[in-house]
Design a protein around this motif. Sequence first.
Motif, PDB file in Angstrom:
ATOM      1  N   GLY A  61       0.825  -1.203   0.000  1.00  0.00           N
ATOM      2  CA  GLY A  61       0.000   0.000   0.000  1.00  0.00           C
ATOM      3  C   GLY A  61       0.860   1.256   0.000  1.00  0.00           C
ATOM      4  N   ARG A  62       0.616   2.127  -0.918  1.00  0.00           N
ATOM      5  CA  ARG A  62       1.411   3.356  -1.050  1.00  0.00           C
ATOM      6  C   ARG A  62       0.554   4.575  -0.724  1.00  0.00           C
ATOM      7  NH1 ARG A  62       5.859   3.342  -5.705  1.00  0.00           N
ATOM      8  NH2 ARG A  62       5.363   5.530  -5.448  1.00  0.00           N
ATOM      9  N   ALA A  63       0.062   5.219  -1.771  1.00  0.00           N
ATOM     10  CA  ALA A  63      -0.693   6.451  -1.574  1.00  0.00           C
ATOM     11  C   ALA A  63      -2.001   6.198  -0.839  1.00  0.00           C
ATOM     12  CB  ALA A  63      -0.975   7.117  -2.911  1.00  0.00           C
ATOM     13  N   MET A  64      -2.434   7.205  -0.094  1.00  0.00           N
ATOM     14  CA  MET A  64      -3.734   7.193   0.566  1.00  0.00           C
ATOM     15  C   MET A  64      -4.405   8.537   0.298  1.00  0.00           C
ATOM     16  SD  MET A  64      -2.809   5.695   4.330  1.00  0.00           S
ATOM     17  CE  MET A  64      -1.858   7.168   4.722  1.00  0.00           C
ATOM     18  N   MET A  65      -5.731   8.531   0.315  1.00  0.00           N
ATOM     19  CA  MET A  65      -6.448   9.805   0.181  1.00  0.00           C
ATOM     20  C   MET A  65      -7.866   9.660   0.700  1.00  0.00           C
ATOM     21  SD  MET A  65      -6.699  12.462  -3.030  1.00  0.00           S
ATOM     22  CE  MET A  65      -5.006  12.975  -2.754  1.00  0.00           C
ATOM     23  N   PHE A  66      -8.364  10.722   1.330  1.00  0.00           N
ATOM     24  CA  PHE A  66      -9.751  10.783   1.764  1.00  0.00           C
ATOM     25  C   PHE A  66     -10.623  11.234   0.602  1.00  0.00           C
ATOM     26  CE2 PHE A  66      -7.445  11.491   5.735  1.00  0.00           C
ATOM     27  CZ  PHE A  66      -8.101  10.617   6.595  1.00  0.00           C
ATOM     28  N   ASP A  67     -11.880  10.770   0.585  1.00  0.00           N
ATOM     29  CA  ASP A  67     -12.846  11.348  -0.343  1.00  0.00           C
ATOM     30  C   ASP A  67     -13.198  12.743   0.164  1.00  0.00           C
ATOM     31  OD1 ASP A  67     -16.109  11.173   0.583  1.00  0.00           O
ATOM     32  OD2 ASP A  67     -14.604  10.249   1.875  1.00  0.00           O
ATOM     33  N   PRO A  68     -13.852  13.582  -0.640  1.00  0.00           N
ATOM     34  CA  PRO A  68     -14.118  14.961  -0.216  1.00  0.00           C
ATOM     35  C   PRO A  68     -14.886  15.106   1.083  1.00  0.00           C
ATOM     36  CG  PRO A  68     -14.463  14.751  -2.582  1.00  0.00           C
ATOM     37  CD  PRO A  68     -14.232  13.360  -2.051  1.00  0.00           C
ATOM     38  N   SER A  69     -15.696  14.117   1.439  1.00  0.00           N
ATOM     39  CA  SER A  69     -16.471  14.205   2.678  1.00  0.00           C
ATOM     40  C   SER A  69     -15.672  13.748   3.895  1.00  0.00           C
ATOM     41  CB  SER A  69     -17.741  13.351   2.568  1.00  0.00           C
ATOM     42  OG  SER A  69     -17.421  11.962   2.619  1.00  0.00           O
TER      43      SER A  69
END
Length: 416
Positions: A360-368
């Motif tokens: 697992g590399r990149a992570m990101m939240f959805d806009p909410s």
Amino acid sequence: MHHSFSRRRFAKGMMAGAGAAILGDRAARADDGPTPPPKSRTLCFVGGYTKHGPPGGEGNGEGIAVFEMSDTDGSLTPVSTFTDIASPSFITLSADSRFLYAISEINDFDKDGNGCVTAFAVDRRSGSLSKLNAVSTGGAVPAHLSVHPSGKYVLIANYVGGSVGVVSIKPDGSLGKLTDVVHNSGPRQPSRAADNPQGNFAISDHSGSHVHMVSTDPSGRFVLADDAGLDRVYEWTLDLATGTLHPAQTPYFDMTPGCAPRHFAFNKAGTTMYNLCEQDSKVVVSAFNPKTGMITPRQTVSTVTSHFHGSTLAAEILLSPEGKYVYASNRLGDSLAVFEIGADDTLTLVDEVWMHADYGRAMMFDPSGSYLFCANQRSDAVTCFAVDKNNGKLSFTNHFTPVGSPTTFAFMRTLA
């Protein structure tokens, strides 16, 4: 009794009946209220490694894939894929989401062996991408890019090139000329950190300068770069008129030798910097002076629990949208670390979650901020976790989205 009935009278009666029906339908719709506008959607862009990459860096991706995210359960549904791009391993959107910028992690864009950065116009309703142009990054195998808060420049970290490139942005969103390239230099560092965890055999490349991330502090006053090869954080100011970088009052900050600083994040006030080190899988918490750029370390904390022993390489760090929690990914450990931010901005590890996939590399939240997505390069899959905003903990949603060699995300809300 005989009654005459002409065609004309019959036609008039039919027209009157039809008119009454139309008026009745309009009245019924008026009673129901105005027709609601189309709902906006959440779109997710995913990039990664394709077959066109530097030696040893090829992947299974097809380009930049576009998905629609379900606001109900976080699942991703394929929409389209832009394939005319080589290894878009890091992407980012402009502040207004009208444009997307992607680096190509390659070393053969031109005769000088550089990588490139590509500009796209984004259809704000469908998310489809239209290529505007591509220009050199001024160095080989770029690994990261960001848009300066002014919107006038793209900042690029050239990993193999050991440099930071600055590219101007034209009013139409396309890319202009390369306005500056700064090469870092410094003493050779060890391949393992002095605080290398027990059982960790993974090493980071310390053969020279390897810039892994470049971005500004929240104020936009300083441009900072994590150099994983020289174990330093470099700082500049950017001349907005010329697009040139100038060393800050303190031009660089030395990290633990061999630790390989990779990615950083700031609190919203811009007074605390969280720097993730790749080789020793540690987060260094530092006070940051937004007026002078001074970095003062306060705490170093591991991204794995004391129970874990073995090889691991940390990859990404994020702050929750509310600024209460910090998340870090461990590639070889296949885990996600969850830290609670204390009143003094220091960190306490409160949870460690299995990635449910490999590397697992990149992570990101959805806009909410309701879901956290992870790009698992070796598993060719994106995994999704529901976020408990009360305690920051993550719950796996059982959603796997197949994507070849994914490494990067960008999210946007479409226009209604």
